[in-house]
Scaffold this motif. Structure first.
Motif, PDB file in Angstrom:
ATOM      1  N   ILE A   1       0.816  -1.221   0.000  1.00  0.00           N
ATOM      2  CA  ILE A   1       0.000   0.000   0.000  1.00  0.00           C
ATOM      3  C   ILE A   1       0.846   1.266   0.000  1.00  0.00           C
ATOM      4  O   ILE A   1       0.379   2.326  -0.440  1.00  0.00           O
ATOM      5  N   VAL A   2       2.095   1.190   0.484  1.00  0.00           N
ATOM      6  CA  VAL A   2       2.928   2.388   0.433  1.00  0.00           C
ATOM      7  C   VAL A   2       3.384   2.657  -1.005  1.00  0.00           C
ATOM      8  O   VAL A   2       3.596   3.800  -1.412  1.00  0.00           O
ATOM      9  N   LEU A   3       3.509   1.592  -1.809  1.00  0.00           N
ATOM     10  CA  LEU A   3       3.874   1.743  -3.215  1.00  0.00           C
ATOM     11  C   LEU A   3       2.670   2.059  -4.096  1.00  0.00           C
ATOM     12  O   LEU A   3       2.802   2.711  -5.144  1.00  0.00           O
ATOM     13  N   LEU A   4       1.500   1.641  -3.670  1.00  0.00           N
ATOM     14  CA  LEU A   4       0.320   1.573  -4.526  1.00  0.00           C
ATOM     15  C   LEU A   4      -0.028   2.879  -5.236  1.00  0.00           C
ATOM     16  O   LEU A   4      -0.023   2.967  -6.467  1.00  0.00           O
ATOM     17  N   LEU A   5      -0.346   3.923  -4.486  1.00  0.00           N
ATOM     18  CA  LEU A   5      -0.857   5.147  -5.101  1.00  0.00           C
ATOM     19  C   LEU A   5       0.220   5.987  -5.797  1.00  0.00           C
ATOM     20  O   LEU A   5      -0.058   6.566  -6.854  1.00  0.00           O
ATOM     21  N   PRO A   6       1.438   6.108  -5.257  1.00  0.00           N
ATOM     22  CA  PRO A   6       2.464   6.826  -6.034  1.00  0.00           C
ATOM     23  C   PRO A   6       2.741   6.197  -7.395  1.00  0.00           C
ATOM     24  O   PRO A   6       2.930   6.902  -8.385  1.00  0.00           O
ATOM     25  N   VAL A   7       2.762   4.853  -7.456  1.00  0.00           N
ATOM     26  CA  VAL A   7       2.964   4.189  -8.746  1.00  0.00           C
ATOM     27  C   VAL A   7       1.730   4.374  -9.625  1.00  0.00           C
ATOM     28  O   VAL A   7       1.836   4.625 -10.832  1.00  0.00           O
ATOM     29  N   ALA A   8       0.533   4.270  -9.011  1.00  0.00           N
ATOM     30  CA  ALA A   8      -0.704   4.458  -9.768  1.00  0.00           C
ATOM     31  C   ALA A   8      -0.762   5.846 -10.394  1.00  0.00           C
ATOM     32  O   ALA A   8      -1.288   6.017 -11.505  1.00  0.00           O
ATOM     33  N   PHE A   9      -0.233   6.835  -9.698  1.00  0.00           N
ATOM     34  CA  PHE A   9      -0.287   8.200 -10.226  1.00  0.00           C
ATOM     35  C   PHE A   9       0.514   8.324 -11.519  1.00  0.00           C
ATOM     36  O   PHE A   9       0.124   9.080 -12.415  1.00  0.00           O
ATOM     37  N   ILE A  10       1.616   7.589 -11.625  1.00  0.00           N
ATOM     38  CA  ILE A  10       2.415   7.642 -12.847  1.00  0.00           C
ATOM     39  C   ILE A  10       1.612   7.078 -14.022  1.00  0.00           C
ATOM     40  O   ILE A  10       1.608   7.639 -15.124  1.00  0.00           O
ATOM     41  N   PHE A  11       0.903   5.970 -13.795  1.00  0.00           N
ATOM     42  CA  PHE A  11       0.061   5.417 -14.854  1.00  0.00           C
ATOM     43  C   PHE A  11      -1.133   6.325 -15.146  1.00  0.00           C
ATOM     44  O   PHE A  11      -1.582   6.426 -16.292  1.00  0.00           O
ATOM     45  N   PHE A  12      -1.631   6.986 -14.113  1.00  0.00           N
ATOM     46  CA  PHE A  12      -2.733   7.933 -14.293  1.00  0.00           C
ATOM     47  C   PHE A  12      -2.346   9.058 -15.254  1.00  0.00           C
ATOM     48  O   PHE A  12      -3.154   9.490 -16.082  1.00  0.00           O
TER      49      PHE A  12
ATOM     50  N   GLY B   1       8.383   8.909  -5.354  1.00  0.00           N
ATOM     51  CA  GLY B   1       8.107  10.045  -4.477  1.00  0.00           C
ATOM     52  C   GLY B   1       6.755   9.942  -3.805  1.00  0.00           C
ATOM     53  O   GLY B   1       6.120   8.884  -3.777  1.00  0.00           O
ATOM     54  N   GLY B   2       6.293  11.051  -3.249  1.00  0.00           N
ATOM     55  CA  GLY B   2       5.028  11.065  -2.545  1.00  0.00           C
ATOM     56  C   GLY B   2       3.845  11.047  -3.486  1.00  0.00           C
ATOM     57  O   GLY B   2       3.969  11.255  -4.695  1.00  0.00           O
ATOM     58  N   LEU B   3       2.692  10.778  -2.950  1.00  0.00           N
ATOM     59  CA  LEU B   3       1.454  10.735  -3.721  1.00  0.00           C
ATOM     60  C   LEU B   3       1.175  12.110  -4.324  1.00  0.00           C
ATOM     61  O   LEU B   3       0.855  13.053  -3.618  1.00  0.00           O
ATOM     62  N   GLY B   4       1.313  12.247  -5.630  1.00  0.00           N
ATOM     63  CA  GLY B   4       1.106  13.535  -6.290  1.00  0.00           C
ATOM     64  C   GLY B   4       2.328  14.417  -6.272  1.00  0.00           C
ATOM     65  O   GLY B   4       2.727  14.981  -7.296  1.00  0.00           O
ATOM     66  N   THR B   5       2.967  14.541  -5.113  1.00  0.00           N
ATOM     67  CA  THR B   5       4.129  15.430  -4.992  1.00  0.00           C
ATOM     68  C   THR B   5       5.374  14.832  -5.636  1.00  0.00           C
ATOM     69  O   THR B   5       6.272  15.571  -6.057  1.00  0.00           O
ATOM     70  N   GLY B   6       5.456  13.499  -5.703  1.00  0.00           N
ATOM     71  CA  GLY B   6       6.582  12.881  -6.406  1.00  0.00           C
ATOM     72  C   GLY B   6       6.570  13.272  -7.879  1.00  0.00           C
ATOM     73  O   GLY B   6       7.606  13.566  -8.463  1.00  0.00           O
ATOM     74  N   TRP B   7       5.379  13.290  -8.476  1.00  0.00           N
ATOM     75  CA  TRP B   7       5.230  13.731  -9.857  1.00  0.00           C
ATOM     76  C   TRP B   7       5.591  15.201  -9.984  1.00  0.00           C
ATOM     77  O   TRP B   7       6.227  15.601 -10.967  1.00  0.00           O
ATOM     78  N   ILE B   8       5.210  16.028  -9.015  1.00  0.00           N
ATOM     79  CA  ILE B   8       5.518  17.459  -9.090  1.00  0.00           C
ATOM     80  C   ILE B   8       7.028  17.675  -9.080  1.00  0.00           C
ATOM     81  O   ILE B   8       7.566  18.488  -9.845  1.00  0.00           O
ATOM     82  N   ASN B   9       7.745  16.940  -8.225  1.00  0.00           N
ATOM     83  CA  ASN B   9       9.204  17.065  -8.198  1.00  0.00           C
ATOM     84  C   ASN B   9       9.810  16.585  -9.515  1.00  0.00           C
ATOM     85  O   ASN B   9      10.754  17.193 -10.034  1.00  0.00           O
TER      86      ASN B   9
END
Length: 566
Positions: free
Chosen positions: A260-271, A376-384
């Protein structure tokens, strides 16, 4: 070893497959497409009505950003006041006292910024009310805010002609109701069935098998832990975090924590790929981030599984690796893998004490946190990553004699300047604060003997202080555990990187998107730099290494490398 590697690979693959499915739900949610979560519409409409929100009203980047920032002030005030007076409020069966004001300030900012740096010991420093209304609540809303910020930046890259970025309040409500809360409920049920406590009863005294009396802290643990991992937060109910058997009852829950710690940050990249209709671009981002994950993982695994050579010279077997400070149920490999995952995903949860890891492991940890864009973080990893992307597009285009262009719009000097400022601040702030702390501990009368800051002097002590500031800047919140950090000095100075690390990249990304959306969209031609190619991915990865890792090389020499060669 082979079984451990296979197990870790399997966990990662399962997380990626689940993330792919969730990315589809995210795309439909934020693109206002009908999906199976529409049964929540009446609840969302009720929230909009009570809060007098028009979810259909579009916002410019400035209005979206202001809305995002202003609401943070109200959440901070709520959390700060409750912590200040928690000893006089209800839901306090353990009779825990009020927080000292600098600690309350630090803790409120820490959870508001999704850093979750804990200068207090969870079960002894916070009442049940604080754990629920402050820490659990802030972990939920900070994760939802991160999602909103990331989604807005993705919208800004779309080819659509309008200059608005959606509605912050609508995105925020849907982030909670359709993404975070449903997943939290599912995970909480799994944890409950595996023995995680969920009670409002006070601590209990139990008689151990040895006949000793043990004071066992209980509480609403299962309420807090799911959002701690799903939201890239990391704030534990207990001081020992995931090394505590009530936060991590068995090996199955250990696997769930990792998933679950990997789940949403990785999902955001596919999103990103699904929302923009650019699957190849999201695959490029994924492989860049995965390569960065390996850069973090390999040195930690190598050092911890290899064990301490000084013990080997004494004839002590190292077949279990470096077990000092490790969770004995999981061993050196699993603990090291868990640590690496929580360095690239800034949840920062731990199953062992990083202070006891091998010296060179700190390089992997600091690298993962400093970049803060390898998932990175949920959403913020993408921002960085978006900040690095702007710099990479500008430089690569100049190298091949092309006008900088990203997805049909030109990148100008202004966007480049903002990206550079954000990038420089990301490593300058923790380095400056570490230098100040080093000066203070060197020149304060009595030095560390009077201050009592660090348990280890020399290079290890330097790494301990550096780690605290980089962890704060990265929104990670993990600690080296050898730092006496609950003092006014550390409580106040760590607020600076926590606030800067959270809001500087968000503000910078919104400024870039605001300028970017004013440009005329043109269909990319063959002469434009292809940002979804393998070649560009290698260039982007190399640029991140140069900007973030090589800039830290001198402090690596002063800290982990010097400790290693001694």
């Amino acid at each position: 070893m082979a079984i451990n590697i296979l197990g870790a690979l399997l966990i990662f693959v399962i997380a990626v497959l689940l993330a792919w499915a969730i990315a589809t739900v995210m795309k439909k949610t934020y693109n206002n497409e009908g999906n199976f979560m529409d049964f929540l519409l009446p609840l969302e409409q009720l929230i909009y009505k009570l809060c007098q929100i028009d979810p259909l009203k579009e916002m410019t980047w400035k209005k979206y950003l202001v809305s995002l920032l202003v609401i943070q002030v109200f959440w901070f005030i709520l959390g700060f006041l409750i912590l200040l007076f928690q000893g006089h409020l209800f839901l306090n069966p353990a009779h825990i006292g009020d927080m000292e004001w600098t600690l309350a300030l630090n803790s409120a900012i820490s959870f508001l910024t999704s850093t979750n740096l804990q200068h207090y010991s969870g079960e002894n420093g916070a009442t049940y009310l604080s754990q629920i209304i402050v820490f659990t609540f802030l972990q939920l809303v900070s994760a939802a805010t991160s999602l909103c910020a990331g989604v807005a930046v993705v919208r800004g890259l779309s080819s659509k002609s309008f200059v608005t970025l959606g509605n912050f309040y609508a995105d925020f409500v849907r982030s909670c109701t359709r993404i975070l809360l449903p997943l939290c409920i599912i995970v909480a049920a799994i944890f409950l069935f595996n023995g995680m406590p969920m009670t409002f009863n006070g601590p209990k005294d139990v008689i151990t098998m040895q006949g000793d009396t043990a004071h066992v802290a209980l509480g609403p643990v299962a309420l807090m832990i799911p959002i701690k991992e799903l939201g890239s937060n990391g704030g534990g109910f207990y001081g020992a975090n995931c090394a505590h058997p009530f936060e991590n009852p068995n090996y199955f829950t250990f696997i769930i924590h990792l998933l679950i710690v990997l789940l949403l940050p990785v999902a955001f990249i596919f999103f990103i790929g699904k929302y923009l209709g650019k699957a190849k671009f999201s695959r490029m981002l994924f492989f860049v981030m995965f390569a960065g994950f390996l850069i973090t993982l390999v040195p930690i695994l190598y050092c911890e599984v290899g064990g301490n050579p000084h013990l080997a010279s004494m004839g002590i077997s190292l077949h279990m690796g470096n077990m000092e400070g490790k969770e004995v149920r999981f061993g050196s490999f699993s603990s090291a893998f868990y640590s690496a995952v929580n360095m690239v995903i800034p949840a920062g949860t731990i199953t062992g004490m990083h202070d006891s890891y091998m010296p060179l492991s700190a390089i992997g940890m600091l690298t993962g946190m400093q970049v803060d864009a390898f998932f990175g973080g949920l959403g913020t990893g993408w921002i960085n990553m978006f900040i690095y992307l702007i710099i990479a597009v500008f430089i690569a285009s100049q190298m091949i004699g092309r006008t900088p262009d990203l997805m049909g719009r030109k990148i100008s000097i202004r966007e480049m300047q903002v990206a550079i400022v954000v990038s420089v601040l990301s490593f300058a702030i923790p380095l400056i604060l570490t230098a100040v702390a080093s000066f203070v501990i060197k020149n304060y009368p009595g030095g560390n003997d009077s201050l009592g800051w660090i348990s280890n002097k020399g290079p290890h002590g330097f790494t301990t202080m550096l780690y605290e500031y980089i962890s704060s800047m990265a929104g990670n919140g993990s600690e080296f555990s050898g730092l006496g950090n609950n003092t006014p000095y550390w409580n106040l100075t760590t607020c600076i990187p926590m606030l800067a690390g959270r809001f500087v990249p968000i503000v910078g990304a919104f400024m870039i998107i605001g300028a970017y959306r004013t440009k005329i969209y043109t269909e990319p031609s063959e002469g434009v730099l292809k940002t979804d190619s393998l070649t560009f991915g290698i260039f982007l990865f190399s640029l991140i290494m140069i900007l973030s890792v090589l800039s830290m090389f001198i402090v690596f020499i002063l800290g982990p490398i010097s400790e290693f060669v001694k």
